[in-house]
Write a protein that holds these residues in place. Structure first.
Motif, PDB file in Angstrom:
ATOM      1  N   SER A 160       0.835  -1.209   0.000  1.00 52.14           N
ATOM      2  CA  SER A 160       0.000   0.000   0.000  1.00 52.14           C
ATOM      3  C   SER A 160       0.865   1.252   0.000  1.00 52.14           C
ATOM      4  N   ARG A 171       1.099   3.931  -2.989  1.00 55.21           N
ATOM      5  CA  ARG A 171       0.763   5.335  -2.729  1.00 55.21           C
ATOM      6  C   ARG A 171       1.887   6.254  -3.185  1.00 55.21           C
ATOM      7  N   SER A 209       1.964   6.589  -7.120  1.00 56.54           N
ATOM      8  CA  SER A 209       0.583   6.606  -7.597  1.00 56.54           C
ATOM      9  C   SER A 209       0.415   7.310  -8.928  1.00 56.54           C
TER      10      SER A 209
END
Length: 294
Positions: free
Chosen positions: A40, A44, A47
């Protein structure tokens, strides 16, 4: 959990950046698969294409592609993977645009990111037997001319390293209209006006973020262009050649100038040419992106 969901439903949306990075590092014997990269956090951080570009790769076309030398990119990705896995960098450090930029800027200062010197090298496609026999490679067939795929001012088949912030919603909307919706052949006047508006908003964004002298009523777009270009050159964000090219914006007697943009808006007889506008965009695109990302 996301990977399991994709596996069950088949609803994949392209390259899974974190998985792809872990796989490539492992195949290069740089990473032990038993160590799990925080997916994650990696996703992020990376992104958008703007951040991926700084690390030397792209997934703009649905495929992982190196835009810098593979070894230099793997070295940079290994550094990021180590920082995230060791929790030297945590979610709070890269939660927003400012945090991501701060982290990548720090890596750049340390020399940990690929640079323009790390241009990927292409392996020769000449067959081995031809090399051994010292025979000249077979002549390449003359390719048929390809139609120009460009239909909009900002080519919709290119990916620009733009990082949008919350207060730039109108500027982003104009950019997307010029890249995906307004066709040069059908709406040349609308394209010309919106092009001029986008350039002005980009310059104003840079002037505000860089803390340059307050804009007065008589500080027209030509003067603002000069301030922006001078400041970018002083901060070594553009070289002398590009500085001199962009300085031509202040010359009112040339087609490549702010005066030309103003005539697109105000002149009852000066018709914008699609070829002229695309030429101007190709020259100004790097400057506009720098101003938006200020």
């Amino acid at each position: 959990m996301k990977a399991n969901f994709v596996g069950r439903t088949g609803k994949a949306s392209g390259v899974h950046v974190a998985d792809e990075i872990e796989r490539r590092l492992s195949e290069a014997n740089l990473w032990d698969r038993r160590r799990k990269i925080p997916r994650s956090n990696m996703n992020r951080l990376l992104s958008s294409e703007a951040y991926r570009s700084r690390l030397g790769f792209s997934v703009a076309r649905g495929q992982f592609e190196y835009t810098r030398d593979e070894q230099a990119v793997l070295k940079a990705l290994l550094r990021v993977a180590e920082d995230l896995t060791s929790k030297k960098i945590v979610l709070g450090d890269i939660w927003d645009v400012a945090g991501k930029r701060q982290y990548l800027d720090q890596l750049e200062r340390e020399g940990a990111l690929p640079t323009a010197l790390h241009v990927p090298t292409k392996q020769s496609s000449v067959p081995l037997t031809t090399k051994l026999l010292h025979l000249p490679p077979p002549p390449k067939p003359t390719p048929l001319p390809k139609p120009d795929p460009r239909t909009t001012l900002i080519p919709d088949y290119l990916s620009y390293a733009v990082t949008w912030s919350g207060e730039q919603q109108r500027l982003k909307a104009i950019w997307e209209e010029l890249q995906f919706h307004l066709k040069l052949s059908e709406h040349p006047n609308a394209v010309a006006v919106m092009f001029r508006v986008m350039v002005e908003l980009a310059f104003d964004n840079y002037i505000s973020k860089a803390g340059l002298q307050t804009i007065h009523e008589n500080d027209n777009l030509s003067n603002r262009a000069g301030k922006v270009v001078t400041d970018l050159f002083a901060k070594k964000k553009i070289d002398k050649k590009y500085h001199d090219e962009c300085k031509r914006l202040q010359n009112g007697d040339q087609l490549f100038s702010v005066a030309t943009m103003n005539r697109w808006v105000h002149s009852p007889t000066f018709n914008p040419s699609p070829q002229h506008m695309t030429s101007m965009w190709d020259s100004l695109s790097d400057l506009v992106v720098l101003c938006i990302n200020a």
